[in-house]
Motif scaffolding. Structure first.
Motif, short mmCIF file in Angstrom:
data_model
loop_
_atom_site.label_atom_id
_atom_site.label_comp_id
_atom_site.label_asym_id
_atom_site.label_seq_id
_atom_site.Cartn_x
_atom_site.Cartn_y
_atom_site.Cartn_z
N ARG A 51 -11.22 22.43 0.18
CA ARG A 51 -11.08 21.87 1.87
C ARG A 51 -10.70 20.57 1.82
O ARG A 51 -10.43 19.22 1.95
N VAL A 52 -12.06 19.87 0.51
CA VAL A 52 -11.74 18.35 -0.02
C VAL A 52 -10.33 18.27 -0.45
O VAL A 52 -9.54 16.79 0.63
N GLY A 53 -10.01 18.80 -0.96
CA GLY A 53 -8.94 18.25 -1.82
C GLY A 53 -7.69 18.30 -0.45
O GLY A 53 -6.75 17.66 -0.31
N SER A 54 -7.62 19.10 0.47
CA SER A 54 -6.65 19.08 1.56
C SER A 54 -6.26 17.94 2.16
O SER A 54 -5.73 17.57 2.68
N ILE A 55 -8.10 18.37 2.67
CA ILE A 55 -8.35 16.81 3.72
C ILE A 55 -7.28 15.52 3.33
O ILE A 55 -6.30 14.73 3.53
N GLY A 56 -7.91 14.92 1.80
CA GLY A 56 -7.67 13.75 1.24
C GLY A 56 -5.88 14.43 0.84
O GLY A 56 -5.28 12.95 0.68
N TYR A 57 -5.06 14.72 0.44
CA TYR A 57 -3.91 15.43 0.01
C TYR A 57 -2.95 14.72 1.75
O TYR A 57 -2.42 14.37 1.06
N ASN A 58 -3.88 15.35 3.04
CA ASN A 58 -2.78 15.04 4.24
C ASN A 58 -2.96 13.89 4.20
O ASN A 58 -2.25 12.80 4.84
N LEU A 59 -4.31 13.17 4.17
CA LEU A 59 -4.33 11.50 4.58
C LEU A 59 -3.79 10.72 3.91
O LEU A 59 -3.01 10.27 4.33
N ALA A 60 -3.34 11.39 2.76
CA ALA A 60 -2.39 9.94 1.68
C ALA A 60 -0.61 10.48 1.92
O ALA A 60 -0.07 9.73 1.95
N HIS A 61 -0.53 11.88 2.84
CA HIS A 61 0.42 12.44 2.82
C HIS A 61 1.20 12.29 4.33
O HIS A 61 1.82 13.38 4.60
N THR A 62 0.57 11.47 4.75
CA THR A 62 1.30 11.40 6.45
C THR A 62 1.39 10.05 6.50
O THR A 62 1.11 9.44 6.02
N TYR A 63 2.38 9.75 7.71
CA TYR A 63 2.62 7.97 7.42
C TYR A 63 1.68 7.02 8.34
O TYR A 63 2.26 6.53 8.65
N VAL A 64 0.60 7.83 8.93
CA VAL A 64 0.43 7.15 9.88
C VAL A 64 -0.18 6.18 9.01
O VAL A 64 -1.02 4.56 9.55
N LEU A 65 -1.05 6.64 8.05
CA LEU A 65 -1.82 5.20 7.13
C LEU A 65 -0.85 3.82 6.53
O LEU A 65 -0.82 2.69 6.60
N PRO A 66 0.05 4.60 5.94
CA PRO A 66 1.65 3.74 5.84
C PRO A 66 1.66 2.50 6.43
O PRO A 66 1.70 1.43 6.70
N LEU A 67 1.90 3.63 7.89
CA LEU A 67 2.60 2.19 9.40
C LEU A 67 1.64 1.52 9.70
O LEU A 67 1.46 0.47 9.36
N ALA A 68 0.22 1.91 9.59
CA ALA A 68 -0.62 0.84 9.87
C ALA A 68 -0.63 -0.35 8.49
O ALA A 68 -1.21 -1.50 9.15
N LEU A 69 -0.98 0.07 7.55
CA LEU A 69 -0.86 -0.83 6.35
C LEU A 69 0.15 -2.00 6.65
O LEU A 69 0.04 -2.67 6.05
#
Length: 139
Positions: A51-69
């Motif tokens: 559960r923790v792993g999938s949430i962390g992986y998905n956060l790092a592998h969606t375009y939202v955070l790099p677009l915001a950065l």
């Protein structure tokens, strides 16, 4: 046409544009090499469970955070932030191109791009309070 093919073509487009923009902006190759696999460090979250792993992986592998950065870097005039965002988005695009998708909380290998992804996995985690076919973080 299979939706997975569209997602792979989308990944190719993002990868090509991100790497092209990075090189056009004069980003150093050493930084590209160092950061190319950095989002995969999020897999370490699986040490704490799926559960923790999938949430962390998905956060790092969606375009939202790099677009915001990238947007923040453009606004603040911080070239490094833009370059990091481009490498990050390129990594995600490359992952989609080769068929790596966002993870379901039941198993690392069960993704939104894996065969049978439209069918719920056989294993349901009774401790998560949700259904097995809901993507991680969809609570």
């Amino acid at each position: 046409m299979n939706p997975r093919l569209f997602l792979r073509l989308e990944g190719l487009a993002v990868f090509a544009l991100a790497v092209g923009a990075y090189l056009w902006l004069g980003g150093p190759l050493w930084l590209l090499a160092v950061l190319a696999l950095a989002p995969d460090l999020s897999m370490l979250g699986y040490l704490a469970g799926p559960r923790v792993g999938s949430i962390g992986y998905n956060l790092a592998h969606t375009y939202v955070l790099p677009l915001a950065l990238g947007a923040t870097g453009l606004y603040a005039g911080t070239d490094l932030a833009v370059l990091v965002a481009l490498v990050w988005a390129g990594h995600i695009g490359a992952d989609r191109l080769v068929g790596y998708g966002l993870k379901y909380r039941t198993d690392f290998k069960h993704t939104h791009l894996s065969p049978g992804a439209m069918r719920p996995p056989a294993a349901i985690d009774p401790t998560d309070g949700g259904t097995a076919d809901a993507p991680a973080g969809a609570d």
